[in-house]
Design a protein around this motif. Structure first.
Motif, PDB file in Angstrom:
ATOM      1  N   ASP A   1       0.858  -1.183   0.000  1.00 31.82           N
ATOM      2  CA  ASP A   1       0.000   0.000   0.000  1.00 31.82           C
ATOM      3  C   ASP A   1       0.896   1.237   0.000  1.00 31.82           C
ATOM      4  O   ASP A   1       2.001   1.213   0.568  1.00 31.82           O
ATOM      5  N   SER A   2       0.436   2.296  -0.631  1.00 34.44           N
ATOM      6  CA  SER A   2       1.226   3.534  -0.689  1.00 34.44           C
ATOM      7  C   SER A   2       1.198   4.305   0.625  1.00 34.44           C
ATOM      8  O   SER A   2       2.027   5.188   0.849  1.00 34.44           O
TER       9      SER A   2
ATOM     10  N   GLU B   1       5.655  -0.512  -0.702  1.00 32.70           N
ATOM     11  CA  GLU B   1       4.899   0.659  -1.114  1.00 32.70           C
ATOM     12  C   GLU B   1       4.550   0.616  -2.597  1.00 32.70           C
ATOM     13  O   GLU B   1       3.741   1.403  -3.069  1.00 32.70           O
ATOM     14  N   ASN B   2       5.190  -0.286  -3.341  1.00 36.92           N
ATOM     15  CA  ASN B   2       4.817  -0.459  -4.744  1.00 36.92           C
ATOM     16  C   ASN B   2       4.793  -1.937  -5.097  1.00 36.92           C
ATOM     17  O   ASN B   2       5.522  -2.750  -4.525  1.00 36.92           O
TER      18      ASN B   2
ATOM     19  N   ASP C   1      -1.014   1.138  -4.584  1.00 31.94           N
ATOM     20  CA  ASP C   1       0.407   1.399  -4.362  1.00 31.94           C
ATOM     21  C   ASP C   1       0.833   2.753  -4.919  1.00 31.94           C
ATOM     22  O   ASP C   1       0.051   3.478  -5.537  1.00 31.94           O
ATOM     23  N   ASN C   2       2.105   3.123  -4.690  1.00 32.17           N
ATOM     24  CA  ASN C   2       2.572   4.447  -5.097  1.00 32.17           C
ATOM     25  C   ASN C   2       2.936   4.529  -6.581  1.00 32.17           C
ATOM     26  O   ASN C   2       3.455   5.534  -7.049  1.00 32.17           O
TER      27      ASN C   2
ATOM     28  N   LYS D   1       0.482   4.035  -8.681  1.00 32.23           N
ATOM     29  CA  LYS D   1      -0.880   4.247  -9.179  1.00 32.23           C
ATOM     30  C   LYS D   1      -1.521   2.961  -9.702  1.00 32.23           C
ATOM     31  O   LYS D   1      -2.363   2.974 -10.594  1.00 32.23           O
TER      32      LYS D   1
END
Length: 260
Positions: free
Chosen positions: A30-31, A60-61, A83-84, A86
């Motif tokens: 998760d971002s 995070e990705n 995630d970061n 998108k």
């Protein structure tokens, strides 16, 4: 003629045996760093309460998660958010399901439609954001218990030289072999004197279905269903017949749409 090693088997059904031979690995993507930390704290609490060690991987990705998982394929549970890069959790879940058919997936999103789409790729649970702590704890605990029970169900394989375990979760399908049966697993093929009828009794309510009088298939390994064939995720094909068993028809009809 089979090219894989065939081992003579005698079965004894055991389940819910205490003690795992490996630590459970849980990945979270998760971002939101605060959300990642929240999940980690809850898992630490569950680990202490259940007296079972969990190894947590935080991402995070999804690129890093998929890079690791495609090489090692050793996550037991994956919790996916936005995630970061998108990329939403559903898209990552599709990629994960291409790699592994057995890993438990928890999808977290504010898009409620993903709850419906997610079950096409056999997600275990869906959580709608914002997620409350008690909901997250409850869902994680439920999925962990489900995974432990699945992993702990096995047959004892007795040969003249050794004793092996055949885990339910590792059986792809079973087929008739003359007067005997063959158990196809992710590790090889085992011959058994157990009849198809008795296999069905042993595997009842464990995610298996009879696709044909001569075949029993693990639903977790099915990729798609056609008119006369069950296609497994590794490319193997199993015969599908017009069955009179209502339970089998119902379970397989839900998989008629090709899965990722």
């Amino acid at each position: 003629m089979l090219s894989t090693k065939v081992i003579f088997v005698q079965y004894f059904c055991l389940s819910e045996v205490k003690g795992m031979d490996k630590n459970m690995k849980i990945a979270v993507c998760d971002s939101d760093k605060d959300f990642l930390n929240k999940v980690e704290v809850i898992l630490q609490k569950l680990s202490k309460n259940n007296e079972v060690p969990y190894i947590t991987f935080k991402y995070e990705n999804s690129y890093e998660l998929l890079a690791y998982f495609s090489n090692y394929k050793d996550f037991d549970i994956v919790l996916l958010g936005f995630d970061n890069m998108k990329k939403n959790g559903y898209e990552t879940a599709v990629d994960i399901r291409k790699i592994d058919s057995k890993v438990k997936i928890i999808l977290v999103s504010d898009v409620i439609q993903f709850a419906i789409k997610g079950y096409d790729i056999q997600i275990s649970k869906f959580l709608q954001k914002p997620v409350k702590d008690f909901q997250l704890l409850q869902v994680l605990n439920t999925v962990i218990e489900e995974k432990q029970k699945e992993d702990q169900k096995f047959f004892i394989n007795k040969t003249n030289a050794r004793i092996d375990k055949i885990y339910y979760s590792e059986i792809k399908y079973i087929e008739t072999f003359g007067r005997h049966t063959l158990i196809h697993t992710v590790h090889g093929v085992y011959e058994s004197y157990i009849t198809m009828r008795n296999h069905l009794k042993l595997l009842e309510n464990s995610g298996f279905v009879q696709s044909h009088s001569g075949y029993i298939v693990n639903l977790n390994f099915i990729k798609s269903i056609s008119e006369k064939t069950v296609l497994l995720r590794d490319g193997e094909k199993v015969i599908l017949s017009q069955m009179n068993n209502p339970a089998s028809v119902s379970m397989l009809s839900g998989l008629r749409k090709p899965q990722i």
